[in-house]
Each structure stands twice: as structure tokens, then as C-alpha cells.
Design an enzyme around this catalytic site. Structure first.
Site, PDB file in Angstrom:
ATOM      1  CD  GLU A   1      -2.772   1.174   2.509  1.00 36.63           C
ATOM      2  OE1 GLU A   1      -3.892   1.706   2.427  1.00 36.63           O
ATOM      3  OE2 GLU A   1      -2.329   0.663   3.561  1.00 36.63           O
TER       4      GLU A   1
ATOM      5  CE  LYS B   1      -7.493   0.965   3.515  1.00 39.16           C
ATOM      6  NZ  LYS B   1      -6.307   1.631   4.119  1.00 39.16           N
TER       7      LYS B   1
ATOM      8  CB  CYS C   1      -4.163  -1.491   4.814  1.00 36.81           C
ATOM      9  SG  CYS C   1      -3.199  -0.990   6.263  1.00 36.81           S
TER      10      CYS C   1
END
Length: 265
Positions: free
Chosen positions: A41, A114, A154
Site C-alpha cells: 500500500e 479500498k 490494509c
């Protein structure tokens, strides 16, 4: 079996520096025989402030970050999953934190934005991704020669329902920039849980070290098998984690413990 690789970086505020580092580490992974390579990321930029990435946002299909990823995939004949990069959004003050997938011909063949945005405050340590990021809305998967790959980023790791929505998978990828605080407490146990409950491999590529902006990320990029065993790991610093995805072993785990078939809801 298919060799896969996770690239671990300690990204800086300079996009050109990070592209050079990614180019070197992707080449290292490909030279070792990896057929699928995952970047972390925020690999192109870890700015001095959260807003720095907005000035480097690219329109889909245009820009030096995407040009590099397409070229690297084509040059090395690999599947390259580009961690996340800042894509331009409809809000000029925010970006979309996006994973792009390139096939061995360098074609853009997949995307995941995301969904879950990180927020954390403890003492002087505070993060709020919603200030500069527009959340995604769609589950992301891509079909590859090793099987179906589920994409997450994440903080998504804390939401198991996201992975259930993807259906049966061969591999889950998790590019991340976990903080040192939360990573030390939860990173490995969450990754292993996702592998065990979905009975698939998990490949996690992390930021791992002290950044110019003062942030410290946890690192510990790793590959985990469907039984929850960590097969390879890199604690801190830049480098490459390599390991095999074995479909025969995956099938044997699901045959001996058919938990996915036992689901009733």
C-alpha cells in the site's frame, strides 16, 4: 505450484525514488522465478502529510506510476498487483486508494478501490484516511492462472465479511501500511485468521520501517498457507518475500476439513 512474491518497501515522499526502488525489487522477485508479484500500500508515495498524495493522483490509464507498472509486468512476464496508488476522484481534495492488476502482457485487467478507511487515535498518534480518500464500493477479484485472487487493502483485513463476499479463492492479497502499534498487536493474527477461515493462501506486502514523515510501519510481509502456517516472512526494511502457492495442498486442506461446504449462512 506457482511462486509468488510480496515486495516490502519503506516508501519516501518522492515518487521517482519509490518507482526506482519498486523497479529493482520487482526485478529481483521476477529473477527468482515469481509469476505473481504484489507491491505494498502507498508504494509510490508516503508523503510528509496525508494530503501530499492528492497532488500525485493519476487519472486511470495515465501517469508515470501506471506506466511503470504496465512496463514492469510486460518486461518480466508477470502478474503485477500494484499495491495501491492514488487515483484521481471526483473530489479534487481526495483520491481513490486503488489496487491495479496487470497481466504478463502489461494490460490492465483488474482493479480494487479500498473500501474500509483507517481511523485510529491513541495519545499523540492519530490517523484518519477519510480526510483524503474516497472509499470504494465494489468487491474486487481477478482470475489468474493460479486461480481466483481476492483483493483487499490494509484496514480491510479487519472485516472478514468482505472476503466471504468474494467466494472461494486460491489467494488473498493484502497490500498494507499497518502502523507499528496496530501491526505489533494484530497484523499476523488477522492474516492467519483470514487464511484459515477462507482456506486459501494469503500474500501480504507491507511498508516496513521508519519513514521520512516520522511514521513507523510494522512490516512483516508474509505468505501464509491455507492451514494458517506462515511460509515466509520479512520483518523490517525493504526486500522480497517468496513462496509457493500449491493448489494440490489447498485442495487437500479443503477435502480433509470441508468448512466452506459446511456454511449454513
Amino acid at each position: 505450484m506457482t511462486l509468488v512474491a510480496a515486495v516490502q518497501m519503506v516508501s519516501t515522499p518522492r515518487v521517482d525514488e519509490n518507482i526506482a526502488t519498486a523497479r529493482r525489487l520487482v526485478a529481483q522477485a521476477a529473477a527468482a522465478g515469481a509469476k505473481l508479484v504484489l507491491l505494498p500500500e502507498y508504494w509510490p508515495i508516503m508523503g510528509m502529510s496525508d494530503g501530499d498524495k492528492v497532488s500525485h493522483a493519476e487519472a486511470l490509464g495515465k501517469g508515470p506510476i501506471q506506466d511503470f507498472m504496465a512496463q514492469a509486468a510486460r518486461e518480466h512476464g508477470i502478474w503485477l498487483l500494484g499495491g495501491t496508488l492514488p487515483l484521481a476522484s471526483d473530489d479534487p481534495s481526495k483520491v481513490i486508494n486503488t489496487t491495479l492488476v496487470y497481466d504478463p502482457e502489461g494490460r490492465h485487467v483488474g482493479r480494487y478501490d479500498k473500501i474500509h478507511l483507517f481511523g485510529f487515535t491513541r495519545g499523540s498518534e492519530s490517523y484518519n484516511e477519510s480526510k483524503t480518500i474516497v472509499p470504494g464500493k465494489q468487491v474486487g477479484t481477478v482470475d489468474t492462472p493460479l486461480g481466483k485472487v481476492g483483493m483487499s487493502v490494509c484496514y480491510d483485513l479487519r472485516f472478514p465479511e468482505l472476503y466471504r463476499a468474494m467466494g472461494p479463492l486460491t489467494l488473498i492479497v493484502v497490500p498494507a501500511a499497518f502502523t507499528y502499534t496496530t501491526g505489533q498487536a494484530h497484523w499476523e493474527v488477522l492474516l492467519r485468521a483470514r487464511a484459515i477461515e477462507n482456506q486459501c493462501y494469503v500474500l501480504a506486502a507491507a511498508q516496513g520501517g521508519e519513514h521520512a514523515n516520522g511514521r513507523r510501519t510494522w512490516g512483516h510481509s508474509m505468505l501464509i498457507d491455507p492451514w494458517g502456517e506462515v511460509k515466509a516472512r520479512l520483518a523490517e526494511g525493504e526486500g522480497v518475500v517468496l513462496g509457493d502457492v500449491d493448489r494440490v495442498y489447498l485442495d487437500s486442506v479443503r477435502e480433509s476439513l470441508p468448512a466452506l461446504k459446511h456454511r449454513t449462512m
